[in-house]
Design a protein around this motif. Structure first.
Motif, PDB file in Angstrom:
ATOM      1  N   ARG A 144      84.391  60.840  38.006  1.00 46.99           N
ATOM      2  CA  ARG A 144      83.656  62.108  37.866  1.00 46.99           C
ATOM      3  C   ARG A 144      82.149  61.879  38.016  1.00 46.99           C
ATOM      4  O   ARG A 144      81.454  62.658  38.675  1.00 46.99           O
ATOM      5  CB  ARG A 144      83.947  62.749  36.504  1.00 46.99           C
ATOM      6  N   GLN A 145      81.653  60.817  37.428  1.00 51.13           N
ATOM      7  CA  GLN A 145      80.232  60.482  37.529  1.00 51.13           C
ATOM      8  C   GLN A 145      79.866  60.209  38.996  1.00 51.13           C
ATOM      9  O   GLN A 145      78.836  60.674  39.472  1.00 51.13           O
ATOM     10  CB  GLN A 145      79.939  59.282  36.644  1.00 51.13           C
ATOM     11  N   HIS A 146      80.704  59.463  39.682  1.00 53.06           N
ATOM     12  CA  HIS A 146      80.444  59.160  41.093  1.00 53.06           C
ATOM     13  C   HIS A 146      80.427  60.445  41.925  1.00 53.06           C
ATOM     14  O   HIS A 146      79.552  60.641  42.771  1.00 53.06           O
ATOM     15  CB  HIS A 146      81.510  58.195  41.624  1.00 53.06           C
ATOM     16  N   GLN A 147      81.388  61.335  41.665  1.00 52.80           N
ATOM     17  CA  GLN A 147      81.433  62.603  42.396  1.00 52.80           C
ATOM     18  C   GLN A 147      80.184  63.421  42.131  1.00 52.80           C
ATOM     19  O   GLN A 147      79.638  64.058  43.026  1.00 52.80           O
ATOM     20  CB  GLN A 147      82.684  63.401  42.019  1.00 52.80           C
ATOM     21  N   GLY A 148      79.717  63.420  40.881  1.00 51.00           N
ATOM     22  CA  GLY A 148      78.510  64.165  40.530  1.00 51.00           C
ATOM     23  C   GLY A 148      77.276  63.615  41.230  1.00 51.00           C
ATOM     24  O   GLY A 148      76.425  64.367  41.684  1.00 51.00           O
ATOM     25  N   GLN A 149      77.201  62.294  41.354  1.00 51.09           N
ATOM     26  CA  GLN A 149      76.079  61.678  42.049  1.00 51.09           C
ATOM     27  C   GLN A 149      76.093  62.020  43.528  1.00 51.09           C
ATOM     28  O   GLN A 149      75.061  62.234  44.141  1.00 51.09           O
ATOM     29  CB  GLN A 149      76.102  60.153  41.854  1.00 51.09           C
ATOM     30  N   ARG A 150      77.299  62.064  44.106  1.00 46.78           N
ATOM     31  CA  ARG A 150      77.421  62.425  45.533  1.00 46.78           C
ATOM     32  C   ARG A 150      77.018  63.872  45.748  1.00 46.78           C
ATOM     33  O   ARG A 150      76.408  64.203  46.767  1.00 46.78           O
ATOM     34  CB  ARG A 150      78.860  62.221  46.004  1.00 46.78           C
ATOM     35  N   ALA A 151      77.393  64.746  44.815  1.00 45.43           N
ATOM     36  CA  ALA A 151      77.101  66.178  44.971  1.00 45.43           C
ATOM     37  C   ALA A 151      75.612  66.467  44.729  1.00 45.43           C
ATOM     38  O   ALA A 151      75.079  67.420  45.269  1.00 45.43           O
ATOM     39  CB  ALA A 151      77.960  66.992  44.008  1.00 45.43           C
ATOM     40  N   GLY A 152      75.003  65.654  43.869  1.00 46.87           N
ATOM     41  CA  GLY A 152      73.623  65.897  43.475  1.00 46.87           C
ATOM     42  C   GLY A 152      72.676  65.389  44.457  1.00 46.87           C
ATOM     43  O   GLY A 152      71.745  65.822  44.971  1.00 46.87           O
TER      44      GLY A 152
END
Length: 152
Positions: A144-152
């Motif tokens: 989830r953290q990785h996905q958030g970094q990609r989206a941000g």
């Protein structure tokens, strides 16, 4: 037999393997799986403690790394656990075999009660079972953290 319809195929097979043997034999199966945990890739070498995250909720030292393939949206799980911790190694092996190569979403969709579905409640202490739950929780958190970094 426990419900496995919401599990990925490899995890379904592992859970079914546990339920195909007696409660007494489940601990042996877990120990067998502990011997199947792959060695660390050479890229982690002797300083894996610095490159991997420790799952402190586990009674034994367990280190985790998630390697991401953003083109395919898949993850590979890398675990390190000492040979003297066969229960921890067994749980890590289950997650590594059952989740590596799946998409981020498939991993996130794995039910949080996976550790209970293994049928190990009489063979393993509740504290050790919570360790497996913590491993899965940490993997999901990292994705989830990785996905958030990609989206941000």
């Amino acid at each position: 037999m426990t419900e496995t319809a919401d599990l990925p195929q490899t995890l379904t097979e592992i859970v079914e393997d546990f339920h195909a043997v007696s409660e007494r034999e489940r601990l042996e199966l877990l120990l067998e799986l502990s011997r199947e945990l792959p060695e660390l890739p050479e890229t982690y070498g002797g300083n894996y403690h610095e490159q991997m995250e420790q799952v402190v909720e586990c009674q034994s030292p367990l280190f985790l790394a998630v390697e991401y393939d953003d083109d395919a949206n898949t993850a590979q799980l890398i675990f390190s656990a000492p040979a003297e911790a066969p229960t921890t190694r067994g749980f890590a092996s289950i997650l590594q075999q059952g989740l590596s190569g799946l998409t981020y979403q498939q991993i996130l969709d794995v039910p949080d009660d996976l550790h209970q579905r293994m049928g190990l409640a009489k063979a393993i202490t509740p504290l050790r079972l919570r360790g497996m739950s913590a491993m899965l929780g940490r993997v999901k958190h990292n994705i989830r953290q990785h996905q958030g970094q990609r989206a941000g």
